[in-house]
Write an enzyme that holds these catalytic residues in place. Structure first.
Site, PDB file in Angstrom:
ATOM      1  N   GLU A 293      44.864  23.279 -12.594  1.00  0.00           N
ATOM      2  CA  GLU A 293      46.308  23.509 -12.574  1.00  0.00           C
ATOM      3  C   GLU A 293      46.955  22.152 -12.757  1.00  0.00           C
ATOM      4  O   GLU A 293      46.698  21.229 -11.988  1.00  0.00           O
ATOM      5  CB  GLU A 293      46.727  24.171 -11.259  1.00  0.00           C
ATOM      6  CG  GLU A 293      46.096  25.551 -11.038  1.00  0.00           C
ATOM      7  CD  GLU A 293      46.322  26.532 -12.185  1.00  0.00           C
ATOM      8  OE1 GLU A 293      47.348  26.424 -12.883  1.00  0.00           O
ATOM      9  OE2 GLU A 293      45.446  27.386 -12.411  1.00  0.00           O
ATOM     10  N   CYS A 327      54.935  20.427  -8.520  1.00  0.00           N
ATOM     11  CA  CYS A 327      54.626  20.742  -9.917  1.00  0.00           C
ATOM     12  C   CYS A 327      55.639  21.743 -10.455  1.00  0.00           C
ATOM     13  O   CYS A 327      55.890  21.811 -11.648  1.00  0.00           O
ATOM     14  CB  CYS A 327      53.219  21.284 -10.017  1.00  0.00           C
ATOM     15  SG  CYS A 327      52.914  22.522  -8.772  1.00  0.00           S
TER      16      CYS A 327
END
Ligand code: NAD
Length: 542
Positions: A293, A327
């Site tokens: 990720e 993020c």
């Protein structure tokens, strides 16, 4: 499985404590923070359940108070990394064969330890190591990690329950084996929950792990290791190595027993790792699982029908909570001209009301960014924006690293929708806004889709149902987590499985059964009750 089809406790999201003035949790976390601040910690490597001190150390300091030293952590040499591999493979012999309910119990116990006796420690460590305010620490280090642990146990049983059809003649059984080898977990600085979850989720499924935390998260990584050990994770199942990321990674990827990588961090680092795995592919005993990720350039787009106050709140919370170092943080926004005057006013009011400083003062909404290099990079982009034509800094724009790495939440408005800060992940409290003509709604959707290589999170604000539907379709591939009338951050385990595609990762959805599926290699077992004893089929008859 032993002698029963055991049911696991139903997973429920851990309630977030308020830490309002006068609450016992506030007193406790502040006392823990002070005592940690005033003592010194020495973080070893953890290999085979043993604490190894190499003597080659790095120091740990709070980003909001960088002259203060919290302690040291020890760095591994190549031989320690090799030792971690060997010990993990040895531990695998028992761990991979332990009944699942025993593994589940270990991680459910870890969840309960964090919810209770370790809560203030893990939160205070996250406030100190990563400069989170108490609310950001609580939703990450305590609640999200507890949720990962409890929900993953439930997802594991959901996976094990997934079985093929059988007949009276043959019984078909699917067995979810752990991967044959070890899993390498590499974790980022920004979420203590991710740091804990990447090794724990693979270990829960019966794998053994070598874990390399971020050097800027070592302080809270130690608390996670304390929890794992107290919860009863056996020696060698999760091994922690710190030090040179490239040396550690090269050593681990060179092993023929490397069976999978569980990575969260930036896109460039993941791409390099993927390349190295490709180069080594002939050496491996099995094709490794590659789960990563990675970065984001997350957006908010408002339709002319949107409520200006809600849009502004989505932007100020979405872009600036935890200094924009999520993020999922909003870092580009598209606002229609008709709404802009109001949205601008509300954003400016919000930003002017933020307090910035140490998380020990709980009235501070904003604290420091993680490192000096991050500070310097952000300052450079802000300075450039102040100089560039077609770009205006309408809020913030100041910074000061004399005590901590403090960057004022900064709002840039650009006339160029492809301006550098609309495209590049800065990972800090900076958002860039493009004001579009109301009639250009459809083109703007195309612009949102085509501006960034990433596809992590995004949000649309609209009270017009047709516009919401249109945006949902047009932006289908540019966010793995898409929000309607909400900010683009704050995914909750079990509710919004998290991850994105394109340059944002393999989209294996942390916080769902989909992620756990990557840590097993199913074996199909067909058992025939009465085996045929003649090869001839009836059609062969005369
Ligand atoms: P980073 O890439 O700098 O570091 C991540 C990890 O990789 C750390 O453990 C680091 O030590 C290690 N690393 C660094 N260089 C390496 C190398 N050459 N070889 C092997 N390992 C190396 O990322 P960060 O600054 O810790 O975290 C921020 C990044 O993570 C941002 O890009 C953010 O978008 C991303 N992130 C993504 C998600 C998600 O779910 N998509 C979640 C959190 C963070």
């Amino acid at each position: 499985m032993g002698k029963g089809f055991f049911q696991v406790p139903t997973a429920l999201n851990e309630p977030v404590k308020s830490y309002a003035p006068g609450t016992p949790e506030r007193e406790e976390v502040l006392a823990t923070y002070k005592s940690m601040y005033n003592s010194s910690v020495d973080v070893p490597l953890y290999i085979n359940g043993e604490e190894i001190r190499t003597g080659d150390t790095g120091t740990m300091s709070p980003p909001h108070d960088h002259k203060h030293i919290l302690g040291t952590y020890h760095k591994a040499e190549k031989k320690h990394v090799q030792q971690a591999i060997d010990t993990a493979l040895e531990a695998r012999k028992k761990w991979a064969n332990l009944p699942w309910e025993q593994r589940a119990a270990v991680f459910l116990r870890a969840a309960e330890l964090i919810a209770g006796p370790y809560r203030s420690k893990i939160n205070a460590a996250t406030m100190l190591a990563q400069s989170k305010n108490i609310y950001q620490a609580e939703i990450d280090a305590a609640c999200e990690f507890i949720d990962f642990l409890r929900f993953n146990v439930e997802f594991m049983t959901q996976i094990y329950n997934e079985q093929p059809e059988s007949t009276s003649a043959a019984w078909n059984r699917l067995e979810y084996r752990p991967l044959e080898g070890f899993v390498y977990a590499i974790t980022p600085f920004n979420f203590t929950a991710i740091a804990g979850n990447l090794p724990a989720s693979a270990a829960l499924m019966g794998n053994v792990v070598v874990w390399k935390p971020s050097s800027t998260q070592m302080y809270s990584a130690k608390v996670l290791m304390d929890v794992f050990q107290e919860a009863g994770v056996p020696a060698g199942v999760i091994n922690l190595v710190a030090g040179s990321p490239s040396m550690i990674t090269e050593t681990l990827l060179a092993s023929p027993d490397f069976a999978g990588i569980h990575f969260t961090g930036s896109t460039g680092v993941f791409n390099d790792i993927w390349g190295k795995i490709g180069t080594n592919i002939h050496n491996y005993k099995t094709y490794p699982r590659i789960v990563g990720e990675t970065g984001g350039k997350d957006f908010i787009i408002a339709h002319p029908s949107a409520n200006a106050k809600q849009v502004a709140t989505g932007i100020t919370r979405g872009a600036f909570e935890y200094q924009g170092q999520k993020c999922s943080a909003a870092s580009r926004a598209y606002i229609p001209k008709s709404l802009w005057a109001d949205v601008e006013k509300y954003i400016k009011e919000d930003v002017a009301s933020f307090k910035m400083g140490s998380p020990e003062d709980m009235s501070n909404f904003i604290t420091a960014v993680i490192t000096e290099s991050s500070f310097d990079k952000l300052a450079k982009y802000i300075d450039q924006a102040k100089k560039d034509e077609d770009v205006t800094v309408i809020a913030g724009g100041n910074y000061d690293k004399s005590v901590g790495y403090f960057i004022e939440p900064t709002v840039i408005v650009t006339k160029d929708p492809k301006y550098t800060t609309m495209c590049t992940e800065l990972f800090g409290p900076v958002i860039t806004i493009f004001v579009y003509e109301d009639e250009a709604w459809e083109e703007t959707l195309q612009l949102v889709d085509g501006t960034s290589e990433y596809a992590l999170t995004g949000a649309i604000f609209s009270t017009d149902r047709y516009a919401a539907a249109e945006a949902t379709k047009a932006l289908e591939n540019c966010a793995g987590n898409f929000y309607i009338n909400d900010k683009c951050t704050g995914a909750v385990v079990g509710q919004q499985p998290f991850g994105g595609a394109r340059a944002s990762g393999t989209n294996d959805k942390a916080g769902s059964y989909l992620n756990l599926l990557r840590w097993v290699s199913p074996r199909m077992i067909k058992e025939t009750f009465v085996s045929p004893a003649d090869y001839r089929y009836p059609f062969l008859g005369e």
